[in-house]
Design a protein around this motif. Structure first.
Motif, PDB file in Angstrom:
ATOM      1  N   GLU A  52       0.831  -1.205   0.000  1.00 38.95           N
ATOM      2  CA  GLU A  52       0.000   0.000   0.000  1.00 38.95           C
ATOM      3  C   GLU A  52       0.869   1.261   0.000  1.00 38.95           C
ATOM      4  O   GLU A  52       0.569   2.241  -0.703  1.00 38.95           O
TER       5      GLU A  52
ATOM      6  N   GLN B 294       2.353   1.941  -3.467  1.00 33.91           N
ATOM      7  CA  GLN B 294       1.385   2.569  -4.369  1.00 33.91           C
ATOM      8  C   GLN B 294       1.172   4.039  -4.020  1.00 33.91           C
ATOM      9  O   GLN B 294       1.108   4.903  -4.914  1.00 33.91           O
TER      10      GLN B 294
ATOM     11  N   SER C  11       0.971 -10.445  -8.778  1.00 41.24           N
ATOM     12  CA  SER C  11       0.000  -9.438  -8.364  1.00 41.24           C
ATOM     13  C   SER C  11       0.658  -8.074  -8.200  1.00 41.24           C
ATOM     14  O   SER C  11       0.085  -7.038  -8.565  1.00 41.24           O
TER      15      SER C  11
ATOM     16  N   LEU D 256      -0.010  -4.613 -10.443  1.00 46.39           N
ATOM     17  CA  LEU D 256      -0.256  -3.268  -9.919  1.00 46.39           C
ATOM     18  C   LEU D 256       0.682  -2.249 -10.564  1.00 46.39           C
ATOM     19  O   LEU D 256       0.277  -1.124 -10.886  1.00 46.39           O
ATOM     20  N   LYS D 257       1.933  -2.656 -10.738  1.00 42.57           N
ATOM     21  CA  LYS D 257       2.891  -1.743 -11.360  1.00 42.57           C
ATOM     22  C   LYS D 257       2.487  -1.427 -12.802  1.00 42.57           C
ATOM     23  O   LYS D 257       2.675  -0.298 -13.262  1.00 42.57           O
TER      24      LYS D 257
ATOM     25  N   LEU E  47      -0.162   1.264 -12.546  1.00 46.79           N
ATOM     26  CA  LEU E  47       0.407   2.539 -12.104  1.00 46.79           C
ATOM     27  C   LEU E  47       1.245   3.190 -13.198  1.00 46.79           C
ATOM     28  O   LEU E  47       1.143   4.401 -13.441  1.00 46.79           O
TER      29      LEU E  47
ATOM     30  N   ARG F   8      -4.763  -6.798 -18.635  1.00 47.71           N
ATOM     31  CA  ARG F   8      -4.163  -5.507 -18.281  1.00 47.71           C
ATOM     32  C   ARG F   8      -3.218  -5.024 -19.374  1.00 47.71           C
ATOM     33  O   ARG F   8      -3.190  -3.847 -19.724  1.00 47.71           O
TER      34      ARG F   8
END
Length: 244
Positions: free
Chosen positions: A67, A70, A100, A104-105, A108, A181
């Motif tokens: 978290e 991010q 995972s 996320l990267k 972002l 993605r």
């Protein structure tokens, strides 16, 4: 405010409990777009963790660091964010957790307009799960996927695809997520790669079962069958399956 006297809290169990509260508060702040507050909560949560947190409180440590990574990234603290991402990837328990983080990267990077970084990150994540995806697909790469498409569809009617079972394998589900993605990132920045990804996503859906992301794969089948192979009627049917 419960973070004003952190140094006065000595009991390990109380510190862990307070770290959990900071995680919850940080997520609530992030959901409200209060990123400065979220940063402080996540930083305080990590400060409360014991020295051996990755062993004693793995899930809490993983969640707090991810978290914070991010939040730092969103706050333009890129160097700190990258270091945190690297730490989480290093400490992750298995390839699914690492995938995972990579996923996320990808989101972002794409959100910041860093499409090359997003694509390279997604390709690396897929490679770690056993899927090789070339940055610049060749005629041979497309031919292999087309042959696989023909193989998977042998003896099948297009309308029967809607009755395929749900995908169960967690690794294949993660691969489907990463392909989806990447498709959203490459559609404009890497169109040749996008074409290969959506075809591969279709092969993956037919080979392993449905997920909520299978529609992009059936769009790939629709595009390939209609625009590439010239069978527009079949292409339309694949599109209808994707919509359903």
């Amino acid at each position: 405010h419960f973070n004003r006297s952190l140094e006065l809290i000595r009991d390990p169990a109380e510190r862990v409990k307070l770290a959990e509260y900071n995680l919850l508060a940080g997520r609530k702040a992030k959901a409200s777009a209060a990123y400065v507050s979220a940063l402080q909560y996540f930083r305080s949560g990590i400060a409360l963790l014991p020295n051996d947190a990755w062993k004693r409180t793995y899930t809490l440590s993983f969640d707090l660091h991810l978290e914070l990574a991010q939040a730092e990234f969103i706050s333009a603290n890129t160097k700190v964010a990258e270091e945190l991402f690297d730490l989480v990837i290093e400490k992750a328990g298995d390839e699914l957790e690492r995938a995972s983080v990579y996923g996320l990267k990808v989101i972002l990077y794409a959100g910041m307009g860093k499409y090359d970084e997003a694509v390279h990150t997604g390709i690396q994540a897929l490679m770690n799960l056993g899927i090789k995806l070339p940055l610049h697909p060749s005629f041979v790469d497309y031919t292999k996927e087309l042959l696989l498409y023909k193989w998977y569809m042998r003896g099948k009617k297009i309308e029967e695809l809607i009755d395929l079972p749900e995908m169960k394998d967690p690794v294949q589900k993660k691969i489907a997520e990463l392909l989806t993605r990447l498709s959203s990132v490459t559609i404009h920045s890497h169109p040749d790669l996008f074409g290969l990804i959506i075809l591969k996503a279709g092969n993956q859906a037919v080979g392993y079962g449905h997920t909520e992301m299978s529609s992009i794969g059936y769009f790939g089948y629709s595009f390939t069958t209609g625009s590439v192979l010239g069978d527009y009627k079949a292409g339309e049917k694949f599109g209808e399956v994707g919509i359903q």
